[in-house]
Design a protein around this motif. Sequence first.
Motif, short mmCIF file in Angstrom:
data_model
loop_
_atom_site.label_atom_id
_atom_site.label_comp_id
_atom_site.label_asym_id
_atom_site.label_seq_id
_atom_site.Cartn_x
_atom_site.Cartn_y
_atom_site.Cartn_z
N ALA A 132 -2.29 6.61 13.35
CA ALA A 132 -2.23 7.22 12.02
C ALA A 132 -1.74 6.14 11.07
CB ALA A 132 -1.29 8.42 12.02
N VAL A 133 -2.19 6.17 9.83
CA VAL A 133 -1.84 5.15 8.85
C VAL A 133 -1.23 5.82 7.63
CG1 VAL A 133 -2.68 3.22 7.46
CG2 VAL A 133 -3.80 3.76 9.63
N LEU A 134 -0.03 5.38 7.28
CA LEU A 134 0.66 5.87 6.08
C LEU A 134 0.88 4.72 5.13
CD1 LEU A 134 2.52 7.57 4.23
CD2 LEU A 134 4.32 7.35 5.96
N GLY A 135 0.37 4.85 3.90
CA GLY A 135 0.56 3.82 2.89
C GLY A 135 1.19 4.37 1.65
N HIS A 136 2.18 3.65 1.12
CA HIS A 136 2.84 4.04 -0.13
C HIS A 136 2.51 3.05 -1.23
CE1 HIS A 136 6.40 3.44 -2.87
NE2 HIS A 136 6.01 4.66 -3.16
N SER A 137 2.24 3.53 -2.42
CA SER A 137 2.02 2.68 -3.60
C SER A 137 0.88 1.70 -3.32
CB SER A 137 3.33 1.99 -3.99
OG SER A 137 3.24 1.39 -5.26
N MET A 138 1.11 0.38 -3.43
CA MET A 138 0.08 -0.58 -3.08
C MET A 138 -0.36 -0.40 -1.64
SD MET A 138 0.29 -4.71 -2.58
CE MET A 138 0.86 -4.43 -0.88
N GLY A 139 0.57 -0.01 -0.78
CA GLY A 139 0.22 0.25 0.62
C GLY A 139 -0.81 1.35 0.76
N GLY A 140 -0.90 2.25 -0.23
CA GLY A 140 -1.94 3.26 -0.21
C GLY A 140 -3.31 2.66 -0.44
N MET A 141 -3.40 1.64 -1.29
CA MET A 141 -4.67 0.94 -1.49
C MET A 141 -5.06 0.22 -0.20
SD MET A 141 -4.30 -0.61 -5.37
CE MET A 141 -6.06 -0.96 -5.56
N LEU A 142 -4.10 -0.43 0.43
CA LEU A 142 -4.37 -1.14 1.67
C LEU A 142 -4.73 -0.16 2.79
CD1 LEU A 142 -4.47 -3.57 3.51
CD2 LEU A 142 -1.96 -3.50 3.67
N ALA A 143 -4.02 0.94 2.87
CA ALA A 143 -4.31 1.95 3.90
C ALA A 143 -5.71 2.50 3.74
CB ALA A 143 -3.27 3.07 3.83
N THR A 144 -6.12 2.72 2.49
CA THR A 144 -7.48 3.20 2.23
C THR A 144 -8.51 2.17 2.68
OG1 THR A 144 -6.72 4.50 0.33
CG2 THR A 144 -9.07 3.95 0.43
#
Length: 326
Positions: A132-144
């Motif tokens: 499972a992948v959880l990304g916050h803020s910029m991490g959300g762009m990377l996770a996507t």
Amino acid sequence: MWKICCLLLMAVAVRAQEVQPYDAELSGYSYPYPVKFFSVQNQGQALRMAFMDVPPARPNGRTVLLLHGKNFCSAYWDSTAAALAAKGFRVIMPDQVGFGKSSKPAQLQYSFQLLAQNTKALLDSLGIRKTAVLGHSMGGMLATRFALMYPEVTEKLVLENPIGLEDWKTVVPYQSVDQWYKNELAQNYGKIKQYQLNNYYAGQWTPAYDKWARLLAGWTVHADYPRVAWNAALTYDMIFTQPVCYEFRNIQAPVLLIIGQRDRTALGKASAPENVRAQLGNYPALGKKTAAEIKQARLVELEGVGHLPHIEAFDRFINPLLQFLL
């Protein structure tokens, strides 16, 4: 009034004196779990990715990958990692190249694809085939981007107040890397705290938030800071020029969107035309719009919470996260 202003300035000055200098790789800063390093070759350079690998006491056979935001490192996942490990998950928390304890190269053409490839290589080295992948803020762009590139690896995707839900470059004037670099070189504790106070916490500050401001400020008072600032400028350009918002419909994994409704974060908002500025970073609207574009999306809206739910309102963040993952 002037007495109050003087006292506030004095308080900021006193706090700034307490800032501990940190070198480019945060050598003197302790993370919540043991830190390991993974070697990567990027554009002819031998670089290192720092990461934490937290094993659960009673494994459930599943893994969660936590991807940090732009102004943070993996250390801010401390409480999240503890809660996930307590439920049996193995938790992997990398610092991307250019962030935290990882390498800060003199030159690198940053892209979310590059960071996703590095992250996939790290998982491969650890024998992790699904996560499972959880990304916050910029991490959300990377996770996507990771989920789009590696759908066979991504079991579930969680986006916590991700940036990049809109394409800023269509309405915000372009700012060169040199301009970003100049802005970064001017940073100090007072400016960092004020930015976080205004943009993350809506004017509501608690002592628990201060350690994250002081961590960033520690770089600004070290001789290595120009190299850190340069990497920050390069990654700002990456974020601004590489939107993922047009590809949400292609995500195959089930998605949980956790959106703090008070958030108004938007890159370059200050330089946008006045008639546009108020429209940017409208997370209540952006969360609904994004959820509608994703095939398997669940939206959790956190009223009264800003850009950092897992720090500002941990219990309200962790409960829907665990329900989604378990």
